[in-house]
Design an enzyme around this catalytic site. Structure first.
Site, short mmCIF file in Angstrom:
data_model
loop_
_atom_site.label_atom_id
_atom_site.label_comp_id
_atom_site.label_asym_id
_atom_site.label_seq_id
_atom_site.Cartn_x
_atom_site.Cartn_y
_atom_site.Cartn_z
N HIS A 115 63.22 67.73 -12.17
CA HIS A 115 63.64 67.26 -13.48
C HIS A 115 65.12 67.59 -13.64
O HIS A 115 65.60 68.57 -13.06
CB HIS A 115 62.80 68.03 -14.51
CG HIS A 115 62.93 67.57 -15.93
ND1 HIS A 115 63.93 68.01 -16.75
CD2 HIS A 115 62.15 66.76 -16.68
CE1 HIS A 115 63.77 67.48 -17.96
NE2 HIS A 115 62.70 66.72 -17.94
N ASP A 165 59.65 76.03 -11.53
CA ASP A 165 59.59 75.32 -12.81
C ASP A 165 58.13 74.93 -13.05
O ASP A 165 57.61 73.99 -12.43
CB ASP A 165 60.50 74.10 -12.72
CG ASP A 165 60.29 73.11 -13.86
OD1 ASP A 165 59.38 73.30 -14.69
OD2 ASP A 165 61.04 72.11 -13.91
N GLN A 220 55.07 71.55 -16.03
CA GLN A 220 53.93 70.63 -16.00
C GLN A 220 52.66 71.28 -15.43
O GLN A 220 51.64 70.61 -15.25
CB GLN A 220 54.27 69.38 -15.18
CG GLN A 220 55.41 68.56 -15.73
CD GLN A 220 55.09 67.97 -17.10
OE1 GLN A 220 53.93 67.88 -17.51
NE2 GLN A 220 56.12 67.57 -17.82
N LYS A 226 54.49 72.02 -24.23
CA LYS A 226 53.69 71.28 -23.24
C LYS A 226 52.36 71.97 -22.98
O LYS A 226 51.58 71.56 -22.14
CB LYS A 226 54.47 71.14 -21.93
CG LYS A 226 55.75 70.30 -22.05
CD LYS A 226 56.36 70.08 -20.71
CE LYS A 226 57.81 69.61 -20.78
NZ LYS A 226 57.97 68.21 -21.17
N CYS A 258 63.77 61.74 -16.91
CA CYS A 258 64.75 62.81 -16.58
C CYS A 258 64.70 63.15 -15.10
O CYS A 258 64.84 64.32 -14.72
CB CYS A 258 64.52 64.05 -17.44
SG CYS A 258 64.75 63.77 -19.18
C1 LIG Z 1 59.04 69.33 -14.63
C2 LIG Z 1 59.80 69.60 -15.89
N1 LIG Z 1 60.70 70.58 -15.91
C3 LIG Z 1 61.39 70.87 -17.02
C4 LIG Z 1 61.22 70.16 -18.18
C5 LIG Z 1 62.02 70.53 -19.39
O1 LIG Z 1 61.19 71.07 -20.36
P1 LIG Z 1 61.75 71.39 -21.81
O2 LIG Z 1 62.36 70.12 -22.32
O3 LIG Z 1 60.55 71.80 -22.58
O4 LIG Z 1 62.76 72.48 -21.67
C6 LIG Z 1 60.31 69.11 -18.20
C7 LIG Z 1 60.12 68.30 -19.41
O5 LIG Z 1 59.58 67.22 -19.39
C8 LIG Z 1 59.57 68.84 -17.02
O6 LIG Z 1 58.67 67.84 -16.98
#
Ligand SMILES: Cc1ncc(COP(=O)(O)O)c(C=O)c1O
Length: 424
Positions: free
Chosen positions: A141, A218, A221, A244, A382
């Site tokens: 992301h 990370d 998800q 999430k 993203c």
């Molecule tokens: C794999 C992954 N990493 C990071 C993020 C960023 O999360 P946040 O916007 O809650 O900081 C997302 C958000 O969709 C994501 O899908």
């Protein structure tokens, strides 16, 4: 206060059992799922963006503001002690949920994005220098690309990227060959928000640790969709976002091993992160408070703990099994539609289904599905570098959560047939 129907009505199951979920009861717990959209029942399949909230979370946040609201850590009065207990209690809940060794390994942040930025600004700035290397993957992301990229630009370091296979899995041989004497950190996603791939993060860590390289995972998800055990993974850092995981927005978690956190300089500075301050010198509090400058999102942390209690009461094993079944049904249904191309066929896959439909732009798919009451996401999610790898500018994406049903998949499939009919 509404009773938690799912917790009470679900049949008793042994820990670790994958007995089916009581979906009627679970759906009753989520007021948003009663919404009508364009005159029809809402089918919410945009859970990778954010999840809906159970009544218990909504009630817990309301109760905090109704009965417990005060600032934390600094007060000697009764209310401040209650708020501090609730906030620090939430840290203990998160630590248990991720299987951290102690609550001191849990830093509250705004979300996964801030967790990455925190590690970049602290560990990254103090360890990554000229000609050093940072390793990420091709399925990250933007929040796990851009902060590292900026760090590398500023430090004169290089960003190295683990390629993905055509099935959407990490190429582990290529990964092993990227690790070298100059590698300062590896940062990879646990579950891809586009491909649904569940990466073998334990193996990623093992290969990096053989060379003494720390690993950031990370988990945005992953955290509400499968049991997470940071000790079993062995990672140095793990991040997730409350929103999430059926919790509030604006709250998230950075797990870091005590050794790592204690060796890192502060992130933001100000109140609550210090031990003592003079005009000549400031000494800092221990982790995790060193990284939580200013008044934190107390209600958010408390709400996140309620979301975790909700997930725990149902059981992550059962949730994972349910979503796995649904993913199979959704994949079969969508793949059957002529002109559909699916992305991500990893052997280990979570409930994310990305696809394109020949002759129909993903945004048009999203708009038509919305008219049918089906909420999905369309765009680059993203993940523009991953879109380049897949050779498309955008995909449509349906993403599952514990409250989705076979009936939701039928509605998705019917709405896609409608979209196809309109553009045929
Ligand atoms: C794999 C992954 N990493 C990071 C993020 C960023 O999360 P946040 O916007 O809650 O900081 C997302 C958000 O969709 C994501 O899908």
């Amino acid at each position: 206060m509404m009773r938690n129907v799912a917790m009470i009505d679900a049949p008793p199951v042994a820990a670790g059992s994958a007995a089916p979920l009581d979906l009627t009861a679970i759906r009753r717990d989520f007021p948003m799922l009663r919404q009508q959209v364009h005159g029809t029942r809402l089918v919410y399949l945009d859970n990778a963006s954010t999840t809906q909230k159970p009544q218990t979370v909504i009630d817990r946040v309301a109760r905090f503001y109704l009965e417990e609201n005060a600032n934390v850590h600094r007060g000697v009065h009764w209310l401040s002690e209650r708020a501090t207990e609730a906030y620090e209690g939430a840290r203990t809940t998160v630590a248990r949920f991720l299987n951290a060794r102690t609550p001191q390994e849990i830093v509250f942040v705004r979300g996964t994005t801030e967790a990455v930025n925190l590690v970049v600004a602290t560990y990254g700035r103090s360890h990554v220098g000229r000609d050093d290397e940072v390793v990420i993957s091709a399925m990250e992301h933007h929040s796990n690309i851009v902060p590292w990229q900026i760090l590398c630009e500023q430090a004169g370091a290089r960003l190295k990227v683990i390629p993905t296979t055509d099935a959407g899995e990490l190429d582990l041989d290529a990964y092993a060959s990227l690790l070298g004497d100059r590698t300062r950190i590896v940062s990879v996603v646990h579950v891809s928000n586009v491909l649904g791939t569940v990466n073998p993060v334990g193996e990623v860590v093992r290969l990096a640790h053989r060379r003494g390289i720390p690993v950031f995972v990370d988990g945005a998800q992953a955290a509400a969709h499968m049991p997470i055990d940071v000790q079993a993974i062995g990672c140095d850092f793990y991040a997730c976002s409350g929103h999430k995981m059926f919790g509030p927005t604006g709250i998230g978690v950075l797990y870091g091993t005590s050794d790592r956190l204690e060796s890192m300089p502060p992130y933001q500075s100000g109140g609550d992160m210090i031990r003592s301050v003079t005009f000549e010198r400031t000494s800092y509090a221990s982790a995790p408070h060193r990284f939580e400058a200013g008044t934190p999102h107390i209600a958010g942390a408390v709400g996140l703990a309620a979301a975790i209690d909700y997930l725990d009461a149902i059981g992550l094993e059962r949730i994972a099994a349910h979503e796995h079944d649904l993913l199979g049904a959704a994949t079969d249904a969508v793949a059957r539609i002529p002109g559909v191309r699916l992305f991500g066929t990893a052997a280990d896959k979570a409930g994310v289904l990305s696809f394109v439909l020949e002759g129909v732009h993903p945004h048009d798919i999203g708009t038509i599905l919305d008219r049918e009451g089906v909420a999905i996401r369309a765009g680059h999610h993203c993940c523009q570098p991953l879109m380049d790898r897949l050779g498309v500018p955008a995909t449509a994406r349906a993403s599952l959560a514990l409250y989705n049903t076979r009936a939701d998949i039928d509605r998705l499939s019917a709405a896609l047939q409608t979209a196809r009919g309109l553009f045929a």
